[in-house]
Design a protein around this motif. Structure first.
Motif, mmCIF file in Angstrom:
data_model
loop_
_atom_site.group_PDB
_atom_site.id
_atom_site.type_symbol
_atom_site.label_atom_id
_atom_site.label_comp_id
_atom_site.label_asym_id
_atom_site.label_seq_id
_atom_site.Cartn_x
_atom_site.Cartn_y
_atom_site.Cartn_z
ATOM 1 N N UNK A 62 -4.052 3.690 -15.756
ATOM 2 C CA UNK A 62 -4.145 2.235 -15.883
ATOM 3 C C UNK A 62 -3.002 1.659 -16.707
ATOM 4 N N UNK A 63 -2.480 2.474 -17.612
ATOM 5 C CA UNK A 63 -1.421 1.991 -18.495
ATOM 6 C C UNK A 63 -0.056 1.989 -17.817
ATOM 7 N N UNK A 64 0.223 2.961 -16.948
ATOM 8 C CA UNK A 64 1.581 3.121 -16.439
ATOM 9 C C UNK A 64 1.723 2.893 -14.931
ATOM 10 N N UNK A 65 0.674 3.067 -14.156
ATOM 11 C CA UNK A 65 0.802 2.878 -12.702
ATOM 12 C C UNK A 65 0.825 1.391 -12.369
ATOM 13 N N UNK A 66 1.705 1.004 -11.442
ATOM 14 C CA UNK A 66 1.757 -0.393 -11.018
ATOM 15 C C UNK A 66 0.604 -0.754 -10.082
ATOM 16 N N UNK A 67 0.140 0.224 -9.301
ATOM 17 C CA UNK A 67 -0.933 -0.012 -8.336
ATOM 18 C C UNK A 67 -1.944 1.115 -8.474
ATOM 19 N N UNK A 68 -3.243 0.755 -8.508
ATOM 20 C CA UNK A 68 -4.315 1.745 -8.520
ATOM 21 C C UNK A 68 -5.250 1.441 -7.358
ATOM 22 N N UNK A 69 -5.472 2.438 -6.487
ATOM 23 C CA UNK A 69 -6.231 2.219 -5.264
ATOM 24 C C UNK A 69 -7.327 3.272 -5.121
ATOM 25 N N UNK A 70 -8.489 2.894 -4.573
ATOM 26 C CA UNK A 70 -9.503 3.877 -4.211
ATOM 27 C C UNK A 70 -9.232 4.407 -2.806
ATOM 28 N N UNK A 71 -9.716 5.605 -2.525
ATOM 29 C CA UNK A 71 -9.570 6.183 -1.183
ATOM 30 C C UNK A 71 -10.805 7.017 -0.880
ATOM 31 N N UNK A 72 -11.970 6.394 -0.992
ATOM 32 C CA UNK A 72 -13.220 7.093 -0.766
ATOM 33 C C UNK A 72 -13.557 7.188 0.714
ATOM 34 N N UNK A 108 3.551 11.199 -21.172
ATOM 35 C CA UNK A 108 5.018 11.201 -21.117
ATOM 36 C C UNK A 108 5.510 11.215 -19.675
ATOM 37 N N UNK A 109 4.875 12.045 -18.838
ATOM 38 C CA UNK A 109 5.296 12.133 -17.437
ATOM 39 C C UNK A 109 5.053 10.830 -16.702
ATOM 40 N N UNK A 110 3.889 10.215 -16.903
ATOM 41 C CA UNK A 110 3.577 8.959 -16.206
ATOM 42 C C UNK A 110 4.506 7.835 -16.651
ATOM 43 N N UNK A 111 4.865 7.808 -17.926
ATOM 44 C CA UNK A 111 5.792 6.784 -18.404
ATOM 45 C C UNK A 111 7.154 6.924 -17.730
ATOM 46 N N UNK A 112 7.636 8.153 -17.590
ATOM 47 C CA UNK A 112 8.928 8.374 -16.944
ATOM 48 C C UNK A 112 8.857 8.086 -15.443
ATOM 49 N N UNK A 113 7.751 8.470 -14.812
ATOM 50 C CA UNK A 113 7.591 8.188 -13.386
ATOM 51 C C UNK A 113 7.539 6.683 -13.124
ATOM 52 N N UNK A 166 11.207 5.457 -13.381
ATOM 53 C CA UNK A 166 12.137 5.928 -12.354
ATOM 54 C C UNK A 166 11.816 5.386 -10.965
ATOM 55 N N UNK A 167 10.550 5.304 -10.623
ATOM 56 C CA UNK A 167 10.165 4.936 -9.258
ATOM 57 C C UNK A 167 10.249 3.434 -9.042
ATOM 58 N N UNK A 168 10.402 3.048 -7.788
ATOM 59 C CA UNK A 168 10.347 1.627 -7.429
ATOM 60 C C UNK A 168 8.929 1.096 -7.578
ATOM 61 N N UNK A 169 7.948 1.902 -7.157
ATOM 62 C CA UNK A 169 6.555 1.521 -7.301
ATOM 63 C C UNK A 169 5.737 2.794 -7.489
ATOM 64 N N UNK A 170 4.899 2.798 -8.516
ATOM 65 C CA UNK A 170 4.077 3.944 -8.871
ATOM 66 C C UNK A 170 2.645 3.630 -8.453
ATOM 67 N N UNK A 171 2.159 4.337 -7.399
ATOM 68 C CA UNK A 171 0.819 4.105 -6.862
ATOM 69 C C UNK A 171 -0.060 5.294 -7.234
#
Length: 397
Positions: free
Chosen positions: A338-348, A303-308, A311-316
């Motif tokens: 994977x379902x709600x974020x527009x961008x998914x990035x690694x930061x290893x 629920x939180x990720x769907x609302x974020x 609301x946001x311009x871009x969800x990373x």
């Protein structure tokens, strides 16, 4: 105490005095080869040096004697591969030899700079979670470069290449003045708000030094609203509003009450949305740094990720684990991401964090970022096996 690359540069200078082709390029290659051998085994180091520098049979005894003498290995039975002592001639240095020695000193200085650059490049690709030099590599996060994302403002400014300014035309005609040219205008730009949320639960403990340094670097440069979430939501941007020293960094970390504790990510995000920060998130670039390991109710996280996302311009969504070989997002939190974020990035690695900084400043829209995410997902499906062909997964247990 000098390090091994510096000692190899001095050795190369010594070898050149006695006619061996120990040029700057060969010593540089030898320095790079240290990553592929055991640098604490003098036998391996000497063998690598001999294979790169000795081009004739007569070079080998001179090289080995000088190598043993330079590193204080003379008389060691472990390194002695010939039953007889090798005598090295010590002729007087001519003027030409002195001139070449001066050039060699210049080469040594150049190689010292190049060796430092190679060291930094190696650290930038080191795993910050459990790499051999992770403690040293994490300090490079202090040098990340940031640019604030931009958005169009409601006001306009005159421009020679913008759209036709109808209001200015009317004002000119009302004053009964002639139009020498069509006035044009374009919208002004302003910085877009950035919100950073960092998961500081126990599952992220190995990444905490990198996370805290990223917060300390990004918050003042992006003027971001920064939060930590574990068992509760805590606003921390007031502690990272200016560049911090090592001591101040540890003090700021001590102000996080639930650090290395449990994970209630969904509950923390819902409290953020129900509090006074909802309007701040609207239209902002939202950066959520977490491995998705949720111990609470995943329906709240959904629920939180769907609302974020709305609301946001871009969800990373940034996952420090995602850059490791064979990683696949098997935990429920990452499937929701994977379902709600527009961008998914690694930061290893440090390079991964720099990619996150560049993506924050990107002006890509929702449709473009969604397409990029789908392409990255297809790429992961073909690259989710490690070198042994075994799929590495991470589940909630």
């Amino acid at each position: 105490m000098s390090d091994l690359p510096t000692e190899l540069m001095h050795l190369g200078s010594c070898l050149r005095r006695y006619g061996l082709p120990a040029g700057a390029d060969r010593i540089r290659t030898l320095t790079s080869a240290l990553a592929l051998i055991d640098p604490f085994d003098p036998t391996q180091v000497r063998a690598a040096s001999r294979s790169l520098i000795c081009t004739e049979q007569k070079h080998i005894p001179i090289h080995d004697a000088l190598f043993n003498q330079h590193f204080g290995l003379t008389g060691r039975q472990r390194l002695a591969q010939t039953p007889h002592e090798v005598s090295v001639p010590t002729p007087e240095l001519s003027n030409e030899s002195r001139a070449s020695d001066e050039l060699g000193q210049v080469d040594d200085q150049t190689m010292a700079l190049q060796a430092a650059a190679s060291r930094i490049e190696l650290l930038r690709t080191t795993d910050l979670g459990n790499g051999e030099h992770a403690a040293e590599a994490v300090r490079l996060i202090d040098g990340l470069s940031f640019r604030s994302p931009r958005r169009s403002a409601y006001t306009t400014r005159r421009s020679s290449s913008g759209g036709i300014d109808a209001n200015q035309i009317l004002k000119t005609l009302i004053r009964q003045e002639e139009l020498s040219c069509l006035p044009r205008s374009t919208r002004r730009e302003r910085d877009r708000h950035v919100t950073i949320i960092v998961d500081v639960s126990a599952s992220m403990k190995q990444w905490l030094p990198a996370l805290i340094r990223f917060l300390a670097r990004a918050t003042p440069r992006l003027k971001a609203r920064s939060f930590t979430v574990g068992t509760r939501l805590t606003r921390v941007d007031q502690h990272f509003c200016a560049p911090l020293t090592e001591r101040e960094l540890r003090a700021a970390q001590a102000t996080i009450p639930d650090i290395a504790g449990g994970t209630r990510l969904g509950e923390g995000l819902l409290s953020l949305l129900s509090g006074g920060h909802r309007e701040a998130i609207r239209g902002s670039v939202l950066v959520l740094i977490s491995d998705g390991w949720e111990q609470g109710d995943c329906s709240e996280l959904r629920t939180a990720c769907a609302r974020l996302g709305r609301l946001s311009h871009r969800f990373i969504w940034v996952n420090p684990r995602a850059g490791r070989a064979g990683f696949t997002p098997e935990v429920r939190g990452m499937r929701i991401a994977e379902e709600f974020a527009q961008v998914m990035l690694p930061a290893t690695t440090v390079d991964g964090w720099q990619a996150v900084a560049e993506n924050i400043a990107s002006n890509l829209g929702r449709g473009t970022t969604r397409a990029n995410r789908d392409a990255a997902s297809r790429h992961r499906e073909t690259a989710n096996f490690n070198e042994y062909g075994v799929k590495e997964t991470m589940t909630n247990g």
